[in-house]
Design a protein around this motif. Sequence first.
Motif, PDB file in Angstrom:
ATOM      1  N   VAL A  38       0.843  -1.199   0.000  1.00 25.47           N
ATOM      2  CA  VAL A  38       0.000   0.000   0.000  1.00 25.47           C
ATOM      3  C   VAL A  38       0.877   1.248   0.000  1.00 25.47           C
ATOM      4  O   VAL A  38       0.607   2.210  -0.732  1.00 25.47           O
ATOM      5  CB  VAL A  38      -0.957  -0.009   1.212  1.00 25.47           C
ATOM      6  CG1 VAL A  38      -1.663   1.329   1.354  1.00 25.47           C
ATOM      7  CG2 VAL A  38      -1.964  -1.119   1.077  1.00 25.47           C
ATOM      8  N   ASP A  39       1.949   1.238   0.801  1.00 30.20           N
ATOM      9  CA  ASP A  39       2.875   2.378   0.818  1.00 30.20           C
ATOM     10  C   ASP A  39       3.486   2.606  -0.558  1.00 30.20           C
ATOM     11  O   ASP A  39       3.640   3.752  -0.999  1.00 30.20           O
ATOM     12  CB  ASP A  39       3.989   2.154   1.842  1.00 30.20           C
ATOM     13  CG  ASP A  39       3.469   2.169   3.280  1.00 30.20           C
ATOM     14  OD1 ASP A  39       2.372   2.710   3.507  1.00 30.20           O
ATOM     15  OD2 ASP A  39       4.173   1.638   4.159  1.00 30.20           O
ATOM     16  N   ALA A  40       3.825   1.524  -1.244  1.00 29.37           N
ATOM     17  CA  ALA A  40       4.422   1.642  -2.571  1.00 29.37           C
ATOM     18  C   ALA A  40       3.429   2.225  -3.578  1.00 29.37           C
ATOM     19  O   ALA A  40       3.799   3.066  -4.411  1.00 29.37           O
ATOM     20  CB  ALA A  40       4.907   0.273  -3.054  1.00 29.37           C
ATOM     21  N   VAL A  41       2.171   1.822  -3.499  1.00 29.58           N
ATOM     22  CA  VAL A  41       1.157   2.366  -4.403  1.00 29.58           C
ATOM     23  C   VAL A  41       0.962   3.856  -4.155  1.00 29.58           C
ATOM     24  O   VAL A  41       0.904   4.655  -5.104  1.00 29.58           O
ATOM     25  CB  VAL A  41      -0.182   1.599  -4.248  1.00 29.58           C
ATOM     26  CG1 VAL A  41      -1.312   2.321  -4.955  1.00 29.58           C
ATOM     27  CG2 VAL A  41      -0.043   0.188  -4.767  1.00 29.58           C
ATOM     28  N   ILE A  42       0.882   4.241  -2.898  1.00 30.02           N
ATOM     29  CA  ILE A  42       0.717   5.662  -2.560  1.00 30.02           C
ATOM     30  C   ILE A  42       1.903   6.465  -3.079  1.00 30.02           C
ATOM     31  O   ILE A  42       1.743   7.541  -3.674  1.00 30.02           O
ATOM     32  CB  ILE A  42       0.557   5.843  -1.033  1.00 30.02           C
ATOM     33  CG1 ILE A  42      -0.738   5.190  -0.549  1.00 30.02           C
ATOM     34  CG2 ILE A  42       0.603   7.309  -0.639  1.00 30.02           C
ATOM     35  CD1 ILE A  42      -2.003   5.832  -1.044  1.00 30.02           C
ATOM     36  N   ALA A  43       3.120   5.955  -2.875  1.00 33.69           N
ATOM     37  CA  ALA A  43       4.317   6.660  -3.343  1.00 33.69           C
ATOM     38  C   ALA A  43       4.344   6.763  -4.869  1.00 33.69           C
ATOM     39  O   ALA A  43       4.684   7.806  -5.427  1.00 33.69           O
ATOM     40  CB  ALA A  43       5.572   5.955  -2.839  1.00 33.69           C
ATOM     41  N   THR A  44       3.958   5.700  -5.559  1.00 35.95           N
ATOM     42  CA  THR A  44       3.956   5.696  -7.021  1.00 35.95           C
ATOM     43  C   THR A  44       2.947   6.698  -7.573  1.00 35.95           C
ATOM     44  O   THR A  44       3.263   7.473  -8.483  1.00 35.95           O
ATOM     45  CB  THR A  44       3.629   4.285  -7.556  1.00 35.95           C
ATOM     46  OG1 THR A  44       4.581   3.385  -7.026  1.00 35.95           O
ATOM     47  CG2 THR A  44       3.670   4.255  -9.065  1.00 35.95           C
ATOM     48  N   VAL A  45       1.746   6.694  -7.017  1.00 35.46           N
ATOM     49  CA  VAL A  45       0.723   7.638  -7.473  1.00 35.46           C
ATOM     50  C   VAL A  45       1.163   9.071  -7.185  1.00 35.46           C
ATOM     51  O   VAL A  45       1.002   9.962  -8.029  1.00 35.46           O
ATOM     52  CB  VAL A  45      -0.641   7.320  -6.819  1.00 35.46           C
ATOM     53  CG1 VAL A  45      -1.652   8.423  -7.086  1.00 35.46           C
ATOM     54  CG2 VAL A  45      -1.167   5.989  -7.305  1.00 35.46           C
ATOM     55  N   ASP A  46       1.746   9.297  -6.017  1.00 34.58           N
ATOM     56  CA  ASP A  46       2.210  10.641  -5.664  1.00 34.58           C
ATOM     57  C   ASP A  46       3.325  11.105  -6.602  1.00 34.58           C
ATOM     58  O   ASP A  46       3.325  12.263  -7.054  1.00 34.58           O
ATOM     59  CB  ASP A  46       2.699  10.648  -4.212  1.00 34.58           C
ATOM     60  CG  ASP A  46       3.009  12.050  -3.731  1.00 34.58           C
ATOM     61  OD1 ASP A  46       2.217  12.968  -4.028  1.00 34.58           O
ATOM     62  OD2 ASP A  46       4.046  12.221  -3.059  1.00 34.58           O
ATOM     63  N   GLN A  47       4.273  10.222  -6.921  1.00 36.32           N
ATOM     64  CA  GLN A  47       5.350  10.586  -7.846  1.00 36.32           C
ATOM     65  C   GLN A  47       4.822  10.862  -9.247  1.00 36.32           C
ATOM     66  O   GLN A  47       5.264  11.795  -9.918  1.00 36.32           O
ATOM     67  CB  GLN A  47       6.399   9.477  -7.910  1.00 36.32           C
ATOM     68  CG  GLN A  47       7.252   9.378  -6.669  1.00 36.32           C
ATOM     69  CD  GLN A  47       8.177   8.166  -6.715  1.00 36.32           C
ATOM     70  OE1 GLN A  47       8.145   7.388  -7.661  1.00 36.32           O
ATOM     71  NE2 GLN A  47       8.987   8.014  -5.669  1.00 36.32           N
ATOM     72  N   ALA A  48       3.863  10.055  -9.702  1.00 37.15           N
ATOM     73  CA  ALA A  48       3.298  10.257 -11.039  1.00 37.15           C
ATOM     74  C   ALA A  48       2.555  11.582 -11.123  1.00 37.15           C
ATOM     75  O   ALA A  48       2.668  12.312 -12.118  1.00 37.15           O
ATOM     76  CB  ALA A  48       2.366   9.107 -11.392  1.00 37.15           C
ATOM     77  N   LEU A  49       1.809  11.908 -10.078  1.00 29.74           N
ATOM     78  CA  LEU A  49       1.107  13.190 -10.067  1.00 29.74           C
ATOM     79  C   LEU A  49       2.076  14.360  -9.972  1.00 29.74           C
ATOM     80  O   LEU A  49       1.882  15.393 -10.604  1.00 29.74           O
ATOM     81  CB  LEU A  49       0.105  13.231  -8.908  1.00 29.74           C
ATOM     82  CG  LEU A  49      -1.136  12.362  -9.063  1.00 29.74           C
ATOM     83  CD1 LEU A  49      -1.942  12.338  -7.771  1.00 29.74           C
ATOM     84  CD2 LEU A  49      -1.999  12.870 -10.209  1.00 29.74           C
ATOM     85  N   ALA A  50       3.145  14.193  -9.171  1.00 31.44           N
ATOM     86  CA  ALA A  50       4.139  15.257  -9.042  1.00 31.44           C
ATOM     87  C   ALA A  50       4.863  15.492 -10.363  1.00 31.44           C
ATOM     88  O   ALA A  50       5.206  16.629 -10.702  1.00 31.44           O
ATOM     89  CB  ALA A  50       5.142  14.908  -7.939  1.00 31.44           C
ATOM     90  N   LYS A  51       5.098  14.424 -11.109  1.00 34.42           N
ATOM     91  CA  LYS A  51       5.754  14.546 -12.413  1.00 34.42           C
ATOM     92  C   LYS A  51       4.906  15.372 -13.378  1.00 34.42           C
ATOM     93  O   LYS A  51       5.422  16.134 -14.187  1.00 34.42           O
ATOM     94  CB  LYS A  51       6.007  13.163 -12.999  1.00 34.42           C
ATOM     95  CG  LYS A  51       6.946  13.177 -14.205  1.00 34.42           C
ATOM     96  CD  LYS A  51       7.094  11.788 -14.803  1.00 34.42           C
ATOM     97  CE  LYS A  51       7.967  10.934 -13.910  1.00 34.42           C
ATOM     98  NZ  LYS A  51       8.267   9.610 -14.533  1.00 34.42           N
ATOM     99  N   LYS A  52       3.587  15.240 -13.254  1.00 34.80           N
ATOM    100  CA  LYS A  52       2.675  16.013 -14.099  1.00 34.80           C
ATOM    101  C   LYS A  52       2.387  17.394 -13.518  1.00 34.80           C
ATOM    102  O   LYS A  52       1.694  18.193 -14.133  1.00 34.80           O
ATOM    103  CB  LYS A  52       1.349  15.265 -14.263  1.00 34.80           C
ATOM    104  CG  LYS A  52       1.452  13.994 -15.067  1.00 34.80           C
ATOM    105  CD  LYS A  52       0.111  13.318 -15.141  1.00 34.80           C
ATOM    106  CE  LYS A  52      -0.492  13.631 -16.503  1.00 34.80           C
ATOM    107  NZ  LYS A  52      -1.798  12.961 -16.674  1.00 34.80           N
ATOM    108  N   GLY A  53       2.890  17.654 -12.308  1.00 34.83           N
ATOM    109  CA  GLY A  53       2.656  18.939 -11.656  1.00 34.83           C
ATOM    110  C   GLY A  53       1.288  19.024 -10.994  1.00 34.83           C
ATOM    111  O   GLY A  53       0.767  20.113 -10.782  1.00 34.83           O
TER     112      GLY A  53
END
Length: 110
Positions: A38-53
């Motif tokens: 679950v932590d990995a999914v949250i981190a992945t989604v957060d990084q993907a959103l941050a990459k898009k700004g």
Amino acid sequence: MFGAFRATAPLSGGLLWKIPWRLSRFQKARQRERLRAVDAVIATVDQALAKKGESLKAIEVWKETMPTEAEMLPKDKYTMFDRKAKRYRKGVHKLPKWTRVSQRVNPPGY
């Protein structure tokens, strides 16, 4: 009723739940893996959103309120608050659907 296939007392008395009072080491290992996943999914989604700004309020709230698996105490990983229990804690495996619901945060002091 009678004969070789008669009902025994435990079988005729209804459903008998056989849940041990503590988690086995294998259940604990799987629980830790689930928390890390679950932590990995949250981190992945957060990084993907941050990459898009962009950002998502639900992700930000989760990161603020929920501890990661490494930050959690063992008693919080494997037990949960229960006001009806003797010492206000019960094994997380006693919760129905315990592999699918998050039980990371407990009341302060418990």
